[in-house]
Design a protein around this motif. Sequence first.
Motif: not given
Length: 282
Positions: A158-159, A171-177, A179-181
Amino acid sequence: MTTDATDTAAVRSLKVPGARLHYEVRGEGPLIVLVGAPMDAAAFAPLADLLATDHTVLTTDPRGINHSTLDDPEQDSTPELRADDLFRLITHVDAGPAVLLGSSGGAVSALALAQAHPDQVSTVVAHEPPLIELLKDREQLREGTEDLVATYFAGDVTGAWRKFFAQADIAVPDPVLEQMFGGERDPRQVADERRWFAHEMRASTYWQPDLAALRTAPTRIVVGIGDDSAGQLCDRTSRALAQALGTEPTTFPGGHTGFVDTPEAFAARLRTVVGGPQRAKS
């Protein structure tokens, strides 16, 4: 030959040096090739279905991605290798010369094909190629790329993606990151992702096109940029490429993956662009 789940694509494979390529063919008419890197054929399926009403549409999984297998899994995926794969596929289906839409790393593959085999491609639409070597801050961008790759292989997936999107100015919010990864993920997706970080990202983004060859090639080169990509890294690289080629960039609906998000609008725009006038050669 088998039938894909879309019910419109013939699914086939072709043995090439070092790999077996998965590819799909839809429709009849002039040949359009849709290609990404690392994005696979499935991502282009909606756009391909729309174009197949009056074109032969070829899509493929790049070597080492999804269904396209490698003899040596540790082989790097270079633009030159992927261009040779495209040359062999176009030759094999025997419907060229082709119009080729390449997106992101696939745009780099398409430009490499135009350099090596300009007779096989009448028009290349290079949609947002991430050619950081064309930018003044390329050294900083290379350092950032090396850092995010190291972060990935240190185990912070994720990092690494957070750093990737930050460098891409997306811009991708952390909650979306998360969820995705984060959490459980599809093993095939993880394998393709790992290959991209290990064997493809550097080769694509550090590639330096032969600008003189592209300027004088018989192939028409169209540099595409998403309407929603303003200020992003690939907006900057695409504008730098267009300027170096002496052309103006052409806008397409959506952002970096507009062909996925709005395939109908993207198909309409692509039809207009590939039916446009040939670029004057100097």
